[in-house]
Design a protein around this motif. Structure first.
Motif, short mmCIF file in Angstrom:
data_model
loop_
_atom_site.label_atom_id
_atom_site.label_comp_id
_atom_site.label_asym_id
_atom_site.label_seq_id
_atom_site.Cartn_x
_atom_site.Cartn_y
_atom_site.Cartn_z
N THR A 242 36.06 -14.02 69.51
CA THR A 242 34.91 -13.92 70.73
C THR A 242 34.83 -13.02 71.50
O THR A 242 34.28 -13.53 72.01
CB THR A 242 35.63 -15.39 71.08
N ARG A 276 25.85 -18.60 64.47
CA ARG A 276 25.14 -18.15 66.04
C ARG A 276 26.15 -17.64 67.17
O ARG A 276 25.88 -16.34 67.74
CB ARG A 276 24.01 -18.94 65.94
N ASP A 277 27.10 -18.10 67.92
CA ASP A 277 27.22 -17.71 68.77
C ASP A 277 28.28 -16.36 68.20
O ASP A 277 28.45 -15.50 69.51
CB ASP A 277 28.63 -18.48 69.32
N GLU A 280 25.61 -14.01 69.14
CA GLU A 280 25.14 -13.48 70.36
C GLU A 280 26.46 -12.61 70.99
O GLU A 280 25.72 -11.93 71.55
CB GLU A 280 24.79 -15.15 70.69
N GLU A 354 25.72 -27.22 65.25
CA GLU A 354 25.64 -27.32 65.72
C GLU A 354 25.65 -29.25 66.62
O GLU A 354 24.75 -29.49 65.67
CB GLU A 354 24.81 -26.40 66.64
#
Length: 540
Positions: A242, A276-277, A280, A354
């Motif tokens: 993360t 995708r996260d 980002e 998602e």
């Protein structure tokens, strides 16, 4: 011929080499393909390796056989046609169990356990580097149950699904193992041989278009994980990278699940095309990324029996296994339209990851036993089609399509017959055949998902393909939307040493924009593993 047994091959080899009928030979199939250019006369074409010949109790030099110097049957000493000496190029990976300069408490981290991550982890583990694998989804057996629950109930787990989990997106696909990547060093063969050593059928090493099937592939992946564990690697499932800590443009640590930091000098990004996260997060840290071309379209279903008749002819349509096809067209407007991830005897699956966004894919089991053939029929798109020039503009392009698709089917796979698509009207039922799907479906009008130019390109492509496969553009061909994840919408830049601008980060595989399919992603994971080894212990 297709109705003849492979047992005849031995006698054919002896005849071709002009050996005595009682000669003993050791051999194996090297390549097998089907020649259906002159239907109804179709044939299997074999290339075989003969590596030992015994005549009257004596081992005979293979080169002498080729040159016709052995028996009276070869008395004219003429070189035998269709036979030659061969040298098989076996891939040679760096030496194992050597001392590395990488600090033991900063073991390499591999983010993602799809094909690229699997082979990177396996090769680093064999070299003694004890990688730590971080995988946001579940182990493959638990993941399969979670996916099946989603297909049955619509309850989506956004962390463990068709896209995320042990094995990557390829686990729920046809498991095709062919690749167009040039391979002078033998990595392709190495990947196939490795799969076989962990439980895949040997035929994948010689079939022209090998596939493994989602049911077998899941078992192979689990066996490879056990080998990595045996070699000192560790796994953190249901764990996601993360954040990253960077000092002086070098990676120093990765954050797991927003709460735990892990020091490392090496992070292999084997993310897959749907993370995708994570894209980002990495973009915000300053990792160099750029938007990349890909393609969009629909899953298109036809009765498999009709595809068989087209590819094999009536004589062998019921005898041979489910037939594949490949179609492509270059249109006057500059766009390409082509088939992708064709699944003989397959299923259309809800491949969403998602909430309130819907994407589809195709999947086959090893027997390719469903009644339908399906393929993605897709239209090329480039960054010029995206809004803006941001590195993640392709991601947003995909998301908007998937939001529309979700709304069209109210969360179910939206479907339409091709004839109705051309007439721009909602379908109300199937034609002469029904859909084979995993996940609930709903009839819709798919027009309006794409731009007018893309829609017309899709229609033109379908009509063009009917010139090669009769009735490919039949009115009751079933379209399912939306096929939006054909490849990664981003490329994470790397240099010739496979490192990103943040040193110690190694982007690889399909998600990073360097592969397209199981085999090419696995090969790229191997290349990155070699690069890590080369940096911390140069090859001797």
């Amino acid at each position: 011929k297709p109705d003849e047994s492979e047992k005849k091959l031995k006698n054919m080899i002896i005849h071709t080499l002009k050996l005595p009928a009682d000669a003993q030979i050791e051999w194996k199939i090297f390549k097998k393909s089907l020649d259906a250019r002159h239907k109804p006369d179709i044939y299997y074409v074999y290339s075989v390796d003969v590596y030992n010949v015994i005549i009257s109790g004596k081992n005979i030099a293979l080169n002498d056989i080729i040159e016709g110097k052995i028996t009276k049957k070869q008395k004219h000493k003429m070189q035998i046609k269709n036979a030659s000496m061969a040298c098989i190029n076996e891939f040679d990976f760096p030496a194992k169990d050597v001392n590395y300069s990488l600090d033991s408490h900063k073991r390499p981290v591999i983010a993602g356990f799809g094909p690229a991550g699997i082979f990177a982890a396996l090769k680093l583990a064999e070299a003694g580097l004890k990688p730590i694998v971080i995988e946001r989804g579940e182990p493959v057996d638990e993941r399969r149950k979670t996916v099946e629950n989603f297909w049955n109930t619509g309850e989506l787990d956004t962390e463990s699904n068709v896209q995320f989990g042990e094995g990557g997106a390829g686990t729920f696909s046809d498991g095709k193992l062919n690749t167009l990547v040039k391979d002078p060093l033998g990595r392709n063969r190495f990947v196939l041989d490795t799969f076989v050593s962990f439980g895949a059928p040997e035929k994948i090493t010689y079939e022209n278009k090998p596939h493994i099937g989602t049911d077998i592939l899941s078992k192979v992946i689990a066996a490879m994980r056990e080998e990595i564990l045996h070699l000192g690697g560790t796994f953190e499932f249901e764990s996601c990278v993360t954040d990253i800590r960077v000092e002086n443009q070098k990676i120093k640590a990765v954050e797991i699940n927003h709460n735990t930091w892990m020091e490392t000098e090496v992070c292999v990004l084997a993310l897959g095309h749907s993370a995708r996260d994570t894209f980002e997060m990495l973009h915000k840290t300053g990792l160099f990324m750029e938007p990349k071309a890909f393609a969009i379209g629909f899953r298109v279903e036809h009765p498999q029996r009709d595809i068989n008749r087209s590819q094999y002819g009536e004589k062998y349509a019921e005898l041979l296994e489910a037939a594949p096809y490949k179609v492509t067209a270059n249109l006057a407007n500059g766009r390409g339209v082509y088939s992708f991830c064709m699944c003989p005897g397959g299923y259309v699956v809800n491949a969403s990851s998602e909430e309130k966004r819907l994407a589809v894919n195709g999947m086959s089991y090893s027997d390719r036993g469903s009644k339908n053939a399906n393929s993605a029929i897709i239209v090329s798109v480039t960054p010029d089609d995206f809004d803006g020039t941001d590195a993640l503009s392709g991601v947003e392009f995909q998301r908007r399509l998937e939001e529309k698709s979700f709304a069209l089917g109210n969360g179910k796979i939206p479907q339409q017959l091709f004839g109705d698509y051309c007439e721009n009207k909602k379908s109300t039922g199937y034609g002469t055949f029904s859909s084979e799907t995993r996940g609930e479906t709903a009839f819709s009008n798919l027009r309006g998902l794409f731009s007018d130019e893309m829609e017309q390109s899709f229609i033109e492509g379908m009509h063009s393909f009917a010139k090669h496969i009769p009735e490919f553009d039949r009115n009751d061909a079933i379209l399912s939307g939306v096929e939006s994840r054909t490849s990664s919408p981003v490329r994470i830049r790397r240099d010739e040493a496979f490192e990103a601008n943040i040193r110690g980060i190694y982007p690889c595989g399909e998600g990073a924009g360097y592969a397209g399919g199981i085999t090419s992603a696995a090969m790229d994971g191997m290349k990155v593993a070699e690069a890590v080894i080369r940096k911390y212990q140069p090859f001797q």
